[in-house]
Each structure stands twice: as C-alpha cells, then as structure tokens.
Scaffold this active site. Structure first.
Site, PDB file in Angstrom:
ATOM      1  N   GLU A  64      26.650  40.266  66.692  1.00  0.00           N
ATOM      2  CA  GLU A  64      27.292  41.568  66.498  1.00  0.00           C
ATOM      3  C   GLU A  64      27.866  41.656  65.082  1.00  0.00           C
ATOM      4  O   GLU A  64      28.545  40.731  64.620  1.00  0.00           O
ATOM      5  CB  GLU A  64      28.413  41.786  67.513  1.00  0.00           C
ATOM      6  CG  GLU A  64      28.915  43.224  67.496  1.00  0.00           C
ATOM      7  CD  GLU A  64      29.954  43.506  68.578  1.00  0.00           C
ATOM      8  OE1 GLU A  64      30.024  44.636  69.065  1.00  0.00           O
ATOM      9  OE2 GLU A  64      30.707  42.580  68.933  1.00  0.00           O
ATOM     10  N   HIS A  69      39.453  40.254  78.009  1.00  0.00           N
ATOM     11  CA  HIS A  69      38.834  41.253  77.130  1.00  0.00           C
ATOM     12  C   HIS A  69      37.316  41.108  77.137  1.00  0.00           C
ATOM     13  O   HIS A  69      36.576  42.080  77.343  1.00  0.00           O
ATOM     14  CB  HIS A  69      39.382  41.082  75.711  1.00  0.00           C
ATOM     15  CG  HIS A  69      38.854  42.054  74.706  1.00  0.00           C
ATOM     16  ND1 HIS A  69      39.544  43.172  74.305  1.00  0.00           N
ATOM     17  CD2 HIS A  69      37.684  42.068  74.004  1.00  0.00           C
ATOM     18  CE1 HIS A  69      38.832  43.830  73.407  1.00  0.00           C
ATOM     19  NE2 HIS A  69      37.692  43.179  73.201  1.00  0.00           N
ATOM     20  N   GLU A  70      36.851  39.867  76.924  1.00  0.00           N
ATOM     21  CA  GLU A  70      35.403  39.664  76.842  1.00  0.00           C
ATOM     22  C   GLU A  70      34.721  39.856  78.195  1.00  0.00           C
ATOM     23  O   GLU A  70      33.582  40.343  78.262  1.00  0.00           O
ATOM     24  CB  GLU A  70      35.102  38.264  76.293  1.00  0.00           C
ATOM     25  CG  GLU A  70      35.706  37.963  74.936  1.00  0.00           C
ATOM     26  CD  GLU A  70      35.398  38.998  73.874  1.00  0.00           C
ATOM     27  OE1 GLU A  70      34.369  39.695  73.971  1.00  0.00           O
ATOM     28  OE2 GLU A  70      36.202  39.134  72.938  1.00  0.00           O
ATOM     29  N   GLY A  81      37.484  36.352  67.076  1.00  0.00           N
ATOM     30  CA  GLY A  81      38.221  35.657  68.110  1.00  0.00           C
ATOM     31  C   GLY A  81      37.277  35.202  69.197  1.00  0.00           C
ATOM     32  O   GLY A  81      37.249  34.038  69.584  1.00  0.00           O
ATOM     33  N   HIS A 138      34.051  43.450  78.867  1.00  0.00           N
ATOM     34  CA  HIS A 138      32.864  43.906  78.138  1.00  0.00           C
ATOM     35  C   HIS A 138      31.578  43.705  78.939  1.00  0.00           C
ATOM     36  O   HIS A 138      30.578  44.390  78.680  1.00  0.00           O
ATOM     37  CB  HIS A 138      32.713  43.131  76.826  1.00  0.00           C
ATOM     38  CG  HIS A 138      33.449  43.714  75.674  1.00  0.00           C
ATOM     39  ND1 HIS A 138      33.350  45.032  75.305  1.00  0.00           N
ATOM     40  CD2 HIS A 138      34.294  43.126  74.767  1.00  0.00           C
ATOM     41  CE1 HIS A 138      34.089  45.244  74.227  1.00  0.00           C
ATOM     42  NE2 HIS A 138      34.679  44.109  73.888  1.00  0.00           N
ATOM     43  N   GLU A 147      31.390  38.894  73.350  1.00  0.00           N
ATOM     44  CA  GLU A 147      31.052  39.188  74.751  1.00  0.00           C
ATOM     45  C   GLU A 147      29.579  39.074  75.089  1.00  0.00           C
ATOM     46  O   GLU A 147      29.071  39.818  75.948  1.00  0.00           O
ATOM     47  CB  GLU A 147      31.512  40.610  75.093  1.00  0.00           C
ATOM     48  CG  GLU A 147      30.765  41.754  74.392  1.00  0.00           C
ATOM     49  CD  GLU A 147      31.348  42.213  73.094  1.00  0.00           C
ATOM     50  OE1 GLU A 147      31.011  43.314  72.634  1.00  0.00           O
ATOM     51  OE2 GLU A 147      32.164  41.452  72.515  1.00  0.00           O
TER      52      GLU A 147
END
Length: 883
Positions: A143, A312-313, A276, A316, A279
C-alpha cells in the site's frame, strides 16, 4: 494501515511524485499465478507470473504497472495463438507496455512473464529486513502503489482478482502469505516450495508475503485459526496480541453480521517496517513495538497501543479488504472507518480502559482533537481529495483521512443512532462484498436505512475543507429561552477567522440544558448560517455539543462558560468535559478568551476523576509553559502548577496501593510528568530519578505505568553518566518496548553536547532507517534541543535525506511546525525554498501556518498570562513530600 504511534508527523507522504497516470481501461485481471524465489545472497528475487486477463475492447497492447523490475521473457496467448510481445518501460509513469503485432480481441488472454527484482532497503515493495542477529528476511509492503515493485500488475484498487501464490524458499525458512499453505515440498535443490490456497478476489495492494526464520504462537476464534509470528526468541511477546485478536474477531463477526471471510488470520511482528501496521488480507504485518508486549513489565499505554493497532487492522478485513474503495480519493473510507471502529471491541473487552475518551482527546493526528487542529489551518484539505500520482496518493494518509473521517463517522452515528448506523454499515458491506465502492455508496446505504439526510450532511463534511464553529447564545424571556445558533468556518489564524467566509455545513447540533427534565440531548440540523428555536424554562446553561460527538467547535458567551464550568464535574460526561476544554482553548488561541480563563477552568482538575480529561488539561498546561510563559513569570507559573497538583499527588501517592483502579494507577504518570517537567517539583524529580535507577539496575518491581515519564524526566535533568547508561541499554534490549524507552529518552537530555551526540547517533549505522528521523524529530520537540536539532538538520541535510529516504523532507517539514520564533520561521522558509519537495508542499504550508499562529498567540496571550499569575499573588506552595 495504522499510523505508527511513535511518529510525530505522518511518514507516509511520498514515494514518488510521478506523472498523472491511470491504466487504460482496455483490460482487467482475473487471476494471478505468481512464484517468488528470494535470493538472500544477492538481495534479489526471481519471479514468474501467469496472468489471466479479460480484454474489454480491441487492443494491440497490455499496459501494466511495473517498477524496478527486469523482464527477461514474456508471451501473450489468446484464442488466435501465442505472440511474443515487445516490452517497453516508462520509468516516470511506472508502467510496462506489452505490445503485439496482431490485435487482441475482447475475451480471455494469458500473459506469461519471467522477471527479476530487488529486495530493496526502502521498506516498500518486496524488501529486505534484518533481525537482531543480523539474519535476513524478506517481506512485502504494497500500500498504496508498490505491488508493482514485486510483480507487473494492475496496481489500482478497482482491479480486483484472485491470486495463486507459490514461494520457493531456502531450506529452514518459513513462508507466509494471505491464505493457508496447501503444500510444502522439498526442492528444487536446497530449497523448499510452498504453495498457498487460491485467494478470494482482492486488490493488488493487499497481497502479502514474508520469508524468513520466524516462530509463532497460535489460537483460534470461532473456527478461524490465528497465528502471531515473531523473530526467534520473541514469540511469547505475542501472547497479548493473540488475546486481542481472538476477542476482536468474535466482536466483529457479531457487529458486521458477516463472519470473518478469509479462513485464517496471521499477524507478524517485524523489526523493519515503515508504517505501524498493514491490513493485508489474512496476514497483518506490523512493527514489533506495535504487536509485542511483555505483560509482566509493561505500561498500560503499551497494551493499549498494541490492542488498538490490532483491532484497527482487523476492522479493515471487512472495511477496506472485503469492500475496497474504487480509487484512492476515497481512502478515508478505509482509514476513517477503521479508526472509528478500533475502539469498539476494546470498550466491550476492557471497559475500564476508556478507549473512547482517548479517541477524542489524545494529541496525535488520529484523534478528534488532532483532526480539529489540522482542520483549523487554511492549508488543510477536504476529506475527499482528487489524486492521480503515487506521491499525491501517499499524501492522503494523514490526520484528515484518519482522525477527521473517524470523527465525522462518530457524529453521524450519534445523529442517526448506533443501531441504524450499524444496519447501514452492514447493508453497505453486503451490497459490495468482494467488490469496490465509493463514498456515495456508503452514505446512500446509511440514508436509506436511517431515513435521515445522511447523504446531504456527509457531502458538506467530506467535500469541503475545514471545521464549522457553532456560536451558541441563550436568551431567557419570561419562562422560555430562545437558543440561537450561528455557523462559520473556524481558523486558528485570527485574521482569517474574522474575515468573511461563505462556507456552510449541514451540522447535526446536539444540545442539552441544566433544566430538570431536559437532560436528554435535542439534535437540530443547522443547514443555514443562523437558526433559532425556543425551549421552556430558563436553564443555567446550554451545552452545545451534547455527548461530545459532534465534529464542530462550539463558542459560548463568557458567562455561559463560567456556568458550565461550575457544573462540569457533576453535570457533564467526561467526553463533554473534554470538548468543553477543547473549545475553550480554541477561543484562547484566537484571542476571544484570555488564557487565564482556561487556567481557571483547569484548576478544577484537583477533583477531576477521569484521567483522559486530566491528560488533556495537563497537555495544554505544558503548551502554555513552552510557548506563553516568559522568563520573568516562570517561577510563578511553576508555583501555580505545584499548588494545583501537589494535593492530588499527596492523595494518590507514588506507590501503588492494593485494590487500585486503572484510573488511579494511571494518574501517577500524568502527575509525575507535569510536576517534574512543568512545576519543577523536587519530590517528583527525585521520585523519577529513583525509579530510573531501579530500572537501570534491573528491578522488576518498578511500576510500568511510571517508567516512560520517569525516564524522560530523569533524562531532562541528567548528565553524561546517565546518558551513557541509557545509550548502552539500547544495544541489547529484552523487548521492542524497552528499546524505544531508552532510545527516545536520549532525545530528552538538555546539555548541548548530549543533544549533539543524540543527533549524530540518529544518523549512525546503529539506528534502523525507520527510526532515524523519528529520533531527530523527538530532539526537535525538546525545547532544549529545538535550535540545535534544526541547525543539525540544515547542516547534515544530505545525510538526513539518505537516512530517511523518500520520507525525509516531509517528516522534517512536519517537525518544524512546533517552532514559535520569528527568526526560525524565516530560516524554515528559506531552507525549504532551497530544498523543495513537491509531494510535501502541504506539509510545509501547514508547518508555516502553525509557526505563524503560535507567534501570534504568544504576542496576544503572554501578557494576559502574566497578569493572571500576578493576580494569584505568589501564595506558598502546597509543600510536603508525596508518600
């Protein structure tokens, strides 16, 4: 992708500026069969690709994205036979064109390629890393536009396809990818061949591969196998991340109404990683410090950081992976949604963590507060930003995509109700599963489910920059009150705030009052410049952001602020108190309220029960100390800090007590930091030094919550002997958390020769490239290191750029935004005019604005602060040692 919590500014700003280039819409991929053979002796890899393509219209060429790849062989097979194409490259546009003499007709085509690539040292594409033993590993980070560095491809998110991956690895090394291993056989030679199950449809940037010497622990959640990989000897540090993953998967399965769709979930902690975490479908990659925890010797802040990165990941996997934005201009849908969602499973699992309050009040760019600060600049951008080039795309990964987008989603959720919001999200996912979608698709689903004008509201917040400021006035007449609301755009620049501006938003303004029976929020949609309505009775106050979920700044008349302050602790929720403090400071910033009013409000922290509120106040108290306190007033300000905080410190004590709540435990580091750094309290400094010495001697009894602030406070008061001890501890840390504890403590020393040593250390081979500029930036955040650090950056610019690679200019241009000096402002402008970076222009503009606004605030508020402190009269300090 989760931004690294250690970074002071967004690192993911530049890869290559490039030329505007989208692939021609003549063909689409259907399946990639890819074989990767890494060669660690030569830091390279060989690749074989069989790409099934569906040609949409007659064409004599196939254009793919490709960068840093050498193609040795290619053929194109269609219904009419096999052709050997002529391959040409456009380095600027990062494309490879496969041209044939006989035109390809619409239908199925197979492109076969043999090629070679570089295991680069730039932490992107297919890159090379090393563990602490010096052993190499290879891993991918694609990404946003770097899959093209690993294989020629349709490297745009809308071109989803299935993937069949094979890795030929050295004997003894582990290979991991997005899907389960279906075979692992010896050969060829001293290697082994690992084949992975076919993937479901996905975008190229979500493909992931890792090859190296890894260990793992494993678990499961509702039939989904989970593994957490690490470098050898560290697998036990993944236990906490495994627990978070198991809990999060169960929560998300329930919330989304779609069971986790990818069959398995692996996570890996990597020593070298730019962001950090990432995903990738079924295989989340991360920095070690963002995935590993020593549960016996860690602070709650580190557990929270790891937990938030993981949730968070995993969010996703549905929002971004299962449904992917059609183009990068809607990347906010991915990042804003995951940022909004990350706290929900943690609130359910660990309610005493109060993660929801952190999401609003932390000072970084991922929170509501951080987003409001960025969005108050004239150089901010709209959430939806047209982009074409790789550089423009990478620049979207900022506080607007993360923090503002999440804050707007929280506001919409509060407006239409959590169940309606959830139903709209689930409808959106069902409609577009394994496909692509746009922002309009998302808010249409919410509008249809809720029967409220979400589409109209969202458009005003997504398609224009800035944040609205809502002025609230309450006028009592007889036995009723008229509440007037007026909106305008807020700027932290006074001149722009006072100038005419025609921007309008559709703002769901939620209000509540002090009147009995009227405590429930009343939400009004403010769609024009001004509006008013009448309520019964004459309440003592009207709160303009009930629940604290609105993404807008609220302005009250002075008497209204005082009335709210009197009842804040008993009548307002913690989140409402946070927003009241944020809004009051915003008025101070532009001279509409004197700084003394904020400090009077801050004095209530002596009885504040919620650490998130206290942390916000103390962060602002530190800002005042750094920028507004003159040398003549510093002793008085330090005295005020000690008088205000020492009663709290004496009540809580420095030593843990049996049966303490998490709030009580985590109050100590806040007090230690503020009393020591701002109040210069001798007892706090002595306590920090004692804890630091215990840590350096290997004490296991040290409270983990205190250690970061104890180290920083000791370093700021320390000399060469302590510096040498901390530097030595960076050589052989037991955990990544411990490494960064010592590493960043080096940035807090104040003696010029030690500051210089830290800066030189940052550029030495001993520091990983991903950390070099972070340490330099941390030195520049230190008031004692600001000027030395800036001079070092200017005089070592070529070395800085070499260490930071494509991120260097953007990060340094972000770091200078903490300056508050006219002469340094001129230096910044002059230096970066001579060293421009096209992909970091907005970053520089924002830093220049911040410096200008800070200078203006200092000019207008320093004398106000002096008068306020004189009014306090130099009363004696609340003395006595804290027990």
């Amino acid at each position: 992708m989760k931004q690294n919590g250690l970074l002071l500014v967004c690192l993911l700003l530049v890869a290559s500026v490039g030329l505007a280039q989208r692939l021609p819409q003549t063909a689409v991929p259907e399946n990639y069969k890819l074989t990767f053979t890494p060669n660690f002796d030569k830091n390279s890899f060989a690749g074989e690709e069989v790409l099934k393509i569906r040609v949409l219209k007659p064409t004599a060429q196939i254009v793919l994205n490709s960068a840093d790849i050498e193609i040795s062989q290619a053929s194109i097979t269609s219904a009419s036979g096999t052709q050997t194409p002529t391959v040409s490259f456009d380095k600027e546009k990062e494309t490879a064109t496969f041209a044939v003499s006989n035109e390809l007709k619409p239908g199925s085509v197979t492109l076969e390629i043999k090629y070679a690539g570089i295991l680069n040292d730039q932490l992107r594409g297919f890159y090379l890393g090393k563990d602490e033993r010096g052993h190499k590993y290879a891993v991918t980070q694609f990404e946003a536009t770097d899959a093209r560095r690993a294989f020629p491809c349709f490297d745009e998110p809308a071109y989803k396809a299935t993937f069949d991956i094979t890795v030929i690895a050295d004997k003894g090394l582990t290979a991991i990818s997005n899907t389960k291993t279906i075979s692992d056989v010896p050969g060829p030679g001293e290697k082994h061949t690992v084949r992975f199950a076919p993937s479901q449809k996905m975008s190229s940037y979500l493909l992931a591969i890792a090859v190296g010497d890894f260990e793992y622990i494993e678990g499961e959640a509702e039939g989904i196998p989970i593994r957490v990989y690490s470098m050898p000897g560290k697998k036990q540090l993944g236990t906490f991340a495994l627990q978070v993953t198991e809990n999060a998967l169960v929560y998300y399965n329930r919330y989304f109404g779609i069971k986790y769709p990818y069959g398995k979930l692996d996570l890996i902690a990597l020593p070298d990683f730019s962001a950090g975490a990432m995903e990738n479908i079924g295989f989340i990659t991360s920095r070690e410090v963002d995935l590993q925890v020593d549960e016996q010797h860690t602070a709650l802040a580190q557990e929270k950081n790891v937990a938030i990165v993981v949730t968070h990941e995993i969010a996703h996997q549905w929002f971004g992976d299962l449904v992917t934005m059609s183009w990068w201009d809607d990347v906010w849908l991915n990042e804003g949604f995951a940022t909004w969602m990350e706290g929900k499973p943690l609130d359910a699992w660990k309610p005493d963590w109060h993660v929801g309050l952190d999401e609003v009040s932390r000072g970084d760019i991922l929170t509501t507060l951080g987003a409001l600060n960025v969005d108050s600049l004239a150089s901010t951008r709209a959430i939806h930003q047209p982009v074409e080039t790789p550089g423009q795309i990478q620049e979207l990964f900022d506080g607007i995509a993360y923090g503002k987008s999440a804050a707007v989603l929280r506001m919409i959720e509060a407006y239409i109700g959590p169940e309606n919001f959830r139903a709209g999200v689930n409808e959106y996912l069902k409609r577009h599963a394994y496909d692509n979608a746009t922002a309009e698709d998302f808010w249409v689903a919410l509008t249809q489910v809720s029967k409220k004008p979400v589409d109209q509201i969202m458009a005003t917040f997504v398609k224009q920059p800035g944040v609205p400021m809502i002025s609230i006035k309450a006028q009592c007449t007889g036995n009723s009150t008229t509440i007037s609301m007026r909106q305008q755009r807020y700027f932290s620049d006074r001149s722009k705030l006072d100038a005419p501006n025609d921007q309008l938003w559709q703002v769901p303004v939620c209000l509540r009052t002090s009147s009995p029976g009227q405590s429930a929020a009343r939400c009004e949609l403010l769609a024009k410049r001004e509006d008013s309505f009448t309520i019964p009775g004459c309440p003592a106050w009207v709160l303009g952001n009930a629940g604290g979920s609105g993404y807008y700044r609220t302005v009250y008349e002075p008497e209204a602020v005082r009335a709210l302050a009197r009842d804040a602790e008993t009548a307002l929720t913690p989140q409402e108190r946070i927003l009241l403090l944020i809004d009051t400071w915003a008025s101070v910033r532009v001279g509409r309220q004197p700084v003394g009013d904020y400090l009077t409000l801050a004095e209530a922290i002596q009885s504040e029960p919620t650490n998130a509120v206290l942390a916000l106040v103390l962060a602002q108290v530190a800002t005042i100390d750094r920028y507004l306190v003159n040398d003549d007033d510093r002793a008085a300000y330090q005295l005020w800090v000690r008088n205000t905080l020492n009663p709290v410190a004496r009540r809580i004590g420095w030593e843990p007590k049996p049966g303490e709540t998490e709030e009580q435990k985590n109050l100590r580091p806040l007090l230690l930091k503020a009393l020591g750094n701002i109040g210069r309290d001798p007892d706090a400094i002595a306590q920090a030094q004692k804890l630091t010495e215990q840590a350096l001697q290997g004490s296991s009894a040290m409270p983990g919550e205190l250690i970061v602030d104890a180290f920083e406070l000791s370093a700021s008061n320390g000399g060469p002997d302590l510096y040498e001890k901390m530097l030595a501890r960076t050589k052989n840390p037991k955990t990544p958390e411990q490494y960064y504890l010592y590493f960043f403590a080096l940035s807090r020393f104040g003696q010029p020769q030690l500051v210089q040593r830290t800066l030189e250390f940052a550029l030495s081979p001993e520091v990983r490239s991903q950390d070099s500029l972070n340490l330099i930036g941390a030195v520049m955040q230190n008031p004692e290191g600001e000027k030395v650090g800036w001079e070092f950056v200017r005089s070592h610019w070529d070395e800085v750029v070499k260490a930071g690679g494509p991120f260097a200019s953007a990060q340094m241009q972000g770091s200078v935004g903490t300056f508050c000096d006219a002469a340094m402002k001129d230096q910044v402008q002059e230096f970066f005019s001579a060293h421009p970076s096209a992909a970091a222009e907005r970053t520089l503009r924002q830093s220049m604005e911040r410096i200008t606004n800070c200078i203006d605030m200092k000019t207008q508020q320093s004398s106000q602060l002096a008068s306020w402190l004189q009014g306090r009269g130099g009363s004696s300090a609340g003395g006595g040692a804290v027990q």
